[in-house]
Design a protein around this motif. Structure first.
Motif, PDB file in Angstrom:
ATOM      1  N   GLN A   1       0.822  -1.193   0.000  1.00  0.00           N
ATOM      2  CA  GLN A   1       0.000   0.000   0.000  1.00  0.00           C
ATOM      3  C   GLN A   1       0.861   1.250   0.000  1.00  0.00           C
ATOM      4  O   GLN A   1       2.018   1.236   0.454  1.00  0.00           O
ATOM      5  N   ALA A   2       0.300   2.319  -0.494  1.00  0.00           N
ATOM      6  CA  ALA A   2       1.010   3.602  -0.491  1.00  0.00           C
ATOM      7  C   ALA A   2       1.444   3.942   0.940  1.00  0.00           C
ATOM      8  O   ALA A   2       0.691   3.737   1.890  1.00  0.00           O
ATOM      9  N   GLY A   3       2.665   4.431   1.041  1.00  0.00           N
ATOM     10  CA  GLY A   3       3.242   4.728   2.341  1.00  0.00           C
ATOM     11  C   GLY A   3       4.036   3.574   2.931  1.00  0.00           C
ATOM     12  O   GLY A   3       4.745   3.763   3.927  1.00  0.00           O
TER      13      GLY A   3
ATOM     14  N   SER B   1       8.162   4.946   2.113  1.00  0.00           N
ATOM     15  CA  SER B   1       7.165   5.952   1.693  1.00  0.00           C
ATOM     16  C   SER B   1       6.779   5.762   0.231  1.00  0.00           C
ATOM     17  O   SER B   1       6.757   6.715  -0.554  1.00  0.00           O
ATOM     18  N   LEU B   2       6.478   4.538  -0.119  1.00  0.00           N
ATOM     19  CA  LEU B   2       6.186   4.235  -1.524  1.00  0.00           C
ATOM     20  C   LEU B   2       4.912   4.923  -1.992  1.00  0.00           C
ATOM     21  O   LEU B   2       3.956   5.124  -1.223  1.00  0.00           O
TER      22      LEU B   2
ATOM     23  N   GLU C   1       3.033   5.969  -8.022  1.00  0.00           N
ATOM     24  CA  GLU C   1       3.880   6.219  -9.186  1.00  0.00           C
ATOM     25  C   GLU C   1       5.205   5.476  -9.138  1.00  0.00           C
ATOM     26  O   GLU C   1       5.973   5.505 -10.104  1.00  0.00           O
ATOM     27  N   ASP C   2       5.496   4.795  -8.040  1.00  0.00           N
ATOM     28  CA  ASP C   2       6.678   3.938  -7.976  1.00  0.00           C
ATOM     29  C   ASP C   2       6.409   2.563  -8.586  1.00  0.00           C
ATOM     30  O   ASP C   2       7.333   1.743  -8.720  1.00  0.00           O
ATOM     31  N   THR C   3       5.172   2.297  -8.949  1.00  0.00           N
ATOM     32  CA  THR C   3       4.822   1.017  -9.549  1.00  0.00           C
ATOM     33  C   THR C   3       5.577   0.822 -10.861  1.00  0.00           C
ATOM     34  O   THR C   3       5.524   1.670 -11.751  1.00  0.00           O
ATOM     35  N   ALA C   4       6.291  -0.285 -10.957  1.00  0.00           N
ATOM     36  CA  ALA C   4       7.118  -0.564 -12.137  1.00  0.00           C
ATOM     37  C   ALA C   4       7.790  -1.913 -11.964  1.00  0.00           C
ATOM     38  O   ALA C   4       7.756  -2.507 -10.872  1.00  0.00           O
TER      39      ALA C   4
ATOM     40  N   THR D   1      12.002  -7.408 -11.186  1.00  0.00           N
ATOM     41  CA  THR D   1      11.032  -7.797 -10.166  1.00  0.00           C
ATOM     42  C   THR D   1       9.939  -6.742 -10.121  1.00  0.00           C
ATOM     43  O   THR D   1      10.219  -5.547 -10.188  1.00  0.00           O
ATOM     44  N   GLN D   2       8.686  -7.187 -10.034  1.00  0.00           N
ATOM     45  CA  GLN D   2       7.554  -6.273 -10.098  1.00  0.00           C
ATOM     46  C   GLN D   2       7.289  -5.650  -8.735  1.00  0.00           C
ATOM     47  O   GLN D   2       7.212  -6.350  -7.720  1.00  0.00           O
ATOM     48  N   VAL D   3       7.124  -4.340  -8.745  1.00  0.00           N
ATOM     49  CA  VAL D   3       6.697  -3.605  -7.553  1.00  0.00           C
ATOM     50  C   VAL D   3       5.391  -2.906  -7.890  1.00  0.00           C
ATOM     51  O   VAL D   3       5.315  -2.163  -8.875  1.00  0.00           O
ATOM     52  N   THR D   4       4.374  -3.164  -7.086  1.00  0.00           N
ATOM     53  CA  THR D   4       3.071  -2.544  -7.294  1.00  0.00           C
ATOM     54  C   THR D   4       2.653  -1.845  -6.007  1.00  0.00           C
ATOM     55  O   THR D   4       2.608  -2.474  -4.946  1.00  0.00           O
ATOM     56  N   VAL D   5       2.361  -0.560  -6.134  1.00  0.00           N
ATOM     57  CA  VAL D   5       1.960   0.238  -4.977  1.00  0.00           C
ATOM     58  C   VAL D   5       0.508   0.649  -5.175  1.00  0.00           C
ATOM     59  O   VAL D   5       0.191   1.351  -6.139  1.00  0.00           O
ATOM     60  N   SER D   6      -0.348   0.223  -4.277  1.00  0.00           N
ATOM     61  CA  SER D   6      -1.767   0.552  -4.386  1.00  0.00           C
ATOM     62  C   SER D   6      -2.078   1.820  -3.605  1.00  0.00           C
ATOM     63  O   SER D   6      -1.472   2.107  -2.578  1.00  0.00           O
ATOM     64  N   SER D   7      -3.046   2.563  -4.102  1.00  0.00           N
ATOM     65  CA  SER D   7      -3.417   3.830  -3.453  1.00  0.00           C
ATOM     66  C   SER D   7      -4.490   3.615  -2.400  1.00  0.00           C
ATOM     67  O   SER D   7      -5.069   2.552  -2.275  1.00  0.00           O
TER      68      SER D   7
END
Length: 121
Positions: A13-15, A85-86, A89-92, A115-121
């Protein structure tokens, strides 16, 4: 030759925080700077952070300064990217790459698979 394997990606999650690892094979790991790049869908690959051979000099993209920290453990042939503090927009897909010098201006000699990083809002 150097082979690189990234790990540590996931959904957060974000943050939140994640720590990516880049494990290298080969006895010449300490001869290379390691740079992290990322590529989001529909966007060009961009430099994120880099560290020189002995770990003393580091570079960061403005977008991650103060939030991401790159470090390396040469005896363990591993480079880390601590991401705090993700933001969404860091998703990539994050890639580590071995190069002669740290920084985004130097063409890497070797790449990891990402490696996939996904940050949800």
């Amino acid at each position: 030759q150097v082979q690189l394997v990234e790990s540590g990606g996931g959904l957060v999650q974000a943050g939140g925080s994640l720590r990516l690892s880049c494990a290298a094979s080969g006895r010449t790991f300490s001869n290379y700077a390691i740079n992290w790049f990322r590529q989001a869908p529909g966007k060009e690959r961009e430099f994120v952070a880099g560290i020189n051979r002995n770990g003393i000099i580091t570079y960061y993209a403005d977008s991650v300064k103060g939030r991401f920290t790159i470090s390396r453990d040469n005896p363990k042939n591993t480079v880390y990217l601590q991401m705090n503090s993700l933001k969404p927009e860091d998703t990539a897909v994050y890639y580590c790459a071995a190069a002669r010098f740290a920084g985004g201006n130097f063409a890497p000699d070797y790449w990891g698979q990402g490696t996939q990083v996904t940050v949800s809002s």
